[in-house]
Scaffold this motif. Structure first.
Motif, mmCIF file in Angstrom:
data_model
loop_
_atom_site.group_PDB
_atom_site.id
_atom_site.type_symbol
_atom_site.label_atom_id
_atom_site.label_comp_id
_atom_site.label_asym_id
_atom_site.label_seq_id
_atom_site.Cartn_x
_atom_site.Cartn_y
_atom_site.Cartn_z
ATOM 1 N N SER A 130 0.885 -1.085 0.047
ATOM 2 C CA SER A 130 0.133 0.009 -0.035
ATOM 3 C C SER A 130 0.760 1.151 -0.242
ATOM 4 N N SER A 131 2.115 1.198 0.103
ATOM 5 C CA SER A 131 2.894 2.442 0.234
ATOM 6 C C SER A 131 3.974 2.602 -1.147
ATOM 7 N N SER A 132 4.325 3.775 -1.610
ATOM 8 C CA SER A 132 5.189 3.715 -2.880
ATOM 9 C C SER A 132 6.325 3.028 -2.443
ATOM 10 N N GLY A 133 7.129 3.419 -1.128
ATOM 11 C CA GLY A 133 8.336 2.999 -0.977
ATOM 12 C C GLY A 133 8.231 1.243 -0.884
ATOM 13 N N GLY A 134 7.375 0.774 -0.414
ATOM 14 C CA GLY A 134 7.252 -0.860 -0.317
ATOM 15 C C GLY A 134 7.069 -1.104 -1.689
ATOM 16 N N GLN A 135 6.214 -0.725 -2.650
ATOM 17 C CA GLN A 135 6.116 -1.314 -3.789
ATOM 18 C C GLN A 135 7.173 -0.860 -4.718
ATOM 19 N N MET A 136 8.031 -0.162 -4.542
ATOM 20 C CA MET A 136 9.421 -0.004 -5.136
ATOM 21 C C MET A 136 10.222 -1.038 -4.727
ATOM 22 N N THR A 137 10.207 -1.209 -3.418
ATOM 23 C CA THR A 137 11.171 -2.252 -2.730
ATOM 24 C C THR A 137 10.971 -3.524 -3.453
ATOM 25 N N LEU A 138 9.665 -3.897 -3.539
ATOM 26 C CA LEU A 138 9.191 -5.358 -4.060
ATOM 27 C C LEU A 138 9.417 -5.467 -5.336
ATOM 28 N N ALA A 334 18.536 -3.606 -9.727
ATOM 29 C CA ALA A 334 17.583 -3.826 -8.647
ATOM 30 C C ALA A 334 17.922 -3.597 -7.342
ATOM 31 N N ALA A 335 19.490 -3.493 -7.179
ATOM 32 C CA ALA A 335 19.859 -3.022 -5.886
ATOM 33 C C ALA A 335 19.657 -1.531 -5.791
ATOM 34 N N ASN A 336 19.658 -0.632 -6.939
ATOM 35 C CA ASN A 336 19.149 0.485 -6.920
ATOM 36 C C ASN A 336 18.017 0.992 -6.782
ATOM 37 N N ILE A 337 17.038 0.120 -7.379
ATOM 38 C CA ILE A 337 15.585 0.238 -6.986
ATOM 39 C C ILE A 337 15.222 0.014 -5.573
ATOM 40 N N VAL A 338 15.818 -0.993 -4.997
ATOM 41 C CA VAL A 338 15.545 -1.198 -3.657
ATOM 42 C C VAL A 338 15.893 -0.065 -2.730
ATOM 43 N N GLY A 339 17.108 0.347 -3.141
ATOM 44 C CA GLY A 339 17.675 1.466 -2.323
ATOM 45 C C GLY A 339 16.784 2.744 -2.478
ATOM 46 N N LEU A 340 16.351 2.874 -3.786
ATOM 47 C CA LEU A 340 15.519 4.139 -3.650
ATOM 48 C C LEU A 340 13.800 3.738 -3.006
ATOM 49 N N GLY A 341 13.441 2.699 -3.043
ATOM 50 C CA GLY A 341 12.519 2.150 -2.445
ATOM 51 C C GLY A 341 12.384 2.490 -0.825
ATOM 52 N N MET A 342 13.509 2.078 -0.327
ATOM 53 C CA MET A 342 13.823 2.119 1.301
ATOM 54 C C MET A 342 14.042 3.791 1.416
ATOM 55 N N ALA A 343 14.334 4.639 0.426
ATOM 56 C CA ALA A 343 14.603 5.999 0.923
ATOM 57 C C ALA A 343 13.356 6.754 0.734
ATOM 58 N N ASN A 344 12.503 6.036 0.000
ATOM 59 C CA ASN A 344 11.093 6.934 -0.201
ATOM 60 C C ASN A 344 10.160 7.019 0.853
#
Length: 344
Positions: A130-138, A334-344
């Motif tokens: 339900s969160s944008s950061g969580g969606q990007m991390t997944l 993938a690592a960059n996407i996860v990093g952006l998701g955690m930072a969101n």
């Protein structure tokens, strides 16, 4: 992306690089059975290093461990044993499926299970969706799985190009072992959550945040050691073609060399989890489950890089190497996407 998250990703990369390289010194061990070599390496990685480092970190080694009830220690120990079973299954998977197919299936499954089961068991998966950061991390997790699949396909092309086949190819047995290995190896991901009370207690004793997970490794690695060393000892005692006594009876110079290289491999194996703890400490608590995804995907990435550096892909043709590079780039993405998701 915050500096702490970047540091976390970097330390996970360092740990994975150590894991990808640990077998290199062990290849120099000669005239020893695999069981003896693995046991000697394990003595360093699962017992001597975790115990000595924890003894150095803790103000009172005995009091720290005696302060926990069995309800805390038992799950940590059992998840460590679960991870130990996965270790043995990993080697057998390579035997029946070959390196590329075995790595692709086993690592892919353990990456998915180890990463996603923790938020599912904590009833937080819906929150992530339900969160944008969580969606990007997944999304980053999904991209990492794709990257692992591409690197595994490159490995398959390489095996075909140079004519390598599995030692005893058996698809049915190999697939069963790969699934088992993938699930059981994820125990190392689960145990970091189960060992949280141990991490908090170490922090309360003044242990630096980067090191708070390391004292729990005494229990975690203890579980893995019982499984792995038990397996090696049983085989050395029951298989007539194997003999620990004859392995130890080689000439003195070779004995010293074998112990040194086996120990070096064991030290490098431990260092992957030493730096895993550093990486995990820099990942935000709500995204702690991502540590396993970073570690496993970087493990595949570093394995590919090490293979290129050691010229293992020489003579395989352009296509396998090109596919490998594409897979490595996808894992970096993938690592960059996860990093952006955690930072969101």
């Amino acid at each position: 992306m915050g500096s702490s998250i970047l540091l976390g990703i970097f330390w996970h990369f360092v740990g994975a690089a150590s894991a990808a390289c640990f077998y290199a010194p062990m290849k120099k061990v000669t005239n020893w059975s695999w069981e003896t070599m693995w046991a000697v390496a394990g003595l360093f990685s699962w017992i001597l290093l975790p115990w000595s480092i924890s003894y150095w970190l803790l103000p009172d080694f005995g009091a720290y461990y005696s302060s926990f009830s069995s309800s805390v220690l038992l799950p940590v120990f059992l998840f460590g044993a679960m991870w130990g079973i996965g270790n043995i299954g990993y080697g057998l998977t390579m035997r029946y499926l070959g390196m590329s197919m075995g790595i692709g299936i086993a690592i892919g499954i353990t990456l998915i299970v180890g990463t996603l089961m923790t938020p599912i068991l904590q009833s937080r998966f819906g929150e992530l969706l339900s969160s944008s950061g969580g969606q990007m991390t997944l999304l980053g997790v999904a991209v990492a799985v794709v990257g692992v699949a591409i690197v595994s396909y490159a490995g398959l092309l390489k095996e075909k190009a140079i004519g390598i086949t599995a030692e005893e190819f058996n698809l049915k047995k190999g697939l069963a072992l790969a699934v088992m290995c993938g699930i059981f190896s994820a125990g190392m991901s689960f145990v970091m959550s189960a060992a949280t009370p141990m991490h908090e207690a170490a922090s309360n004793l003044g242990v630096d945040p980067l090191y708070v997970a390391l004292p729990s490794y005494v229990v975690i690695m203890g579980g893995g050691a019982i499984i792995n060393l038990g397996y090696c000892i049983i085989r050395l005692m029951t298989r007539p073609e194997l003999s620990f006594k004859s392995d130890m009876g080689v000439v003195k110079g070779l004995l010293i060399s074998n112990i040194f290289f086996a120990a070096l491999g064991g030290i490098m194996w431990y260092l992957q989890f030493f730096f895993y703890a550093w990486g995990h400490a820099n990942i935000p608590n709500e995204y702690g489950f991502i540590s396993w995804m970073l570690h496993m995907s970087f493990y595949v990435l570093c394995g590919g890089i090490v293979g290129l550096v050691l010229k293992e892909w020489k003579g395989t043709g352009v296509k396998p190497t090109r596919v490998l590079c594409i897979g490595c780039l996808v894992i970096v993405l993938a690592a960059n996407i996860v990093g952006l998701g955690m930072a969101n």
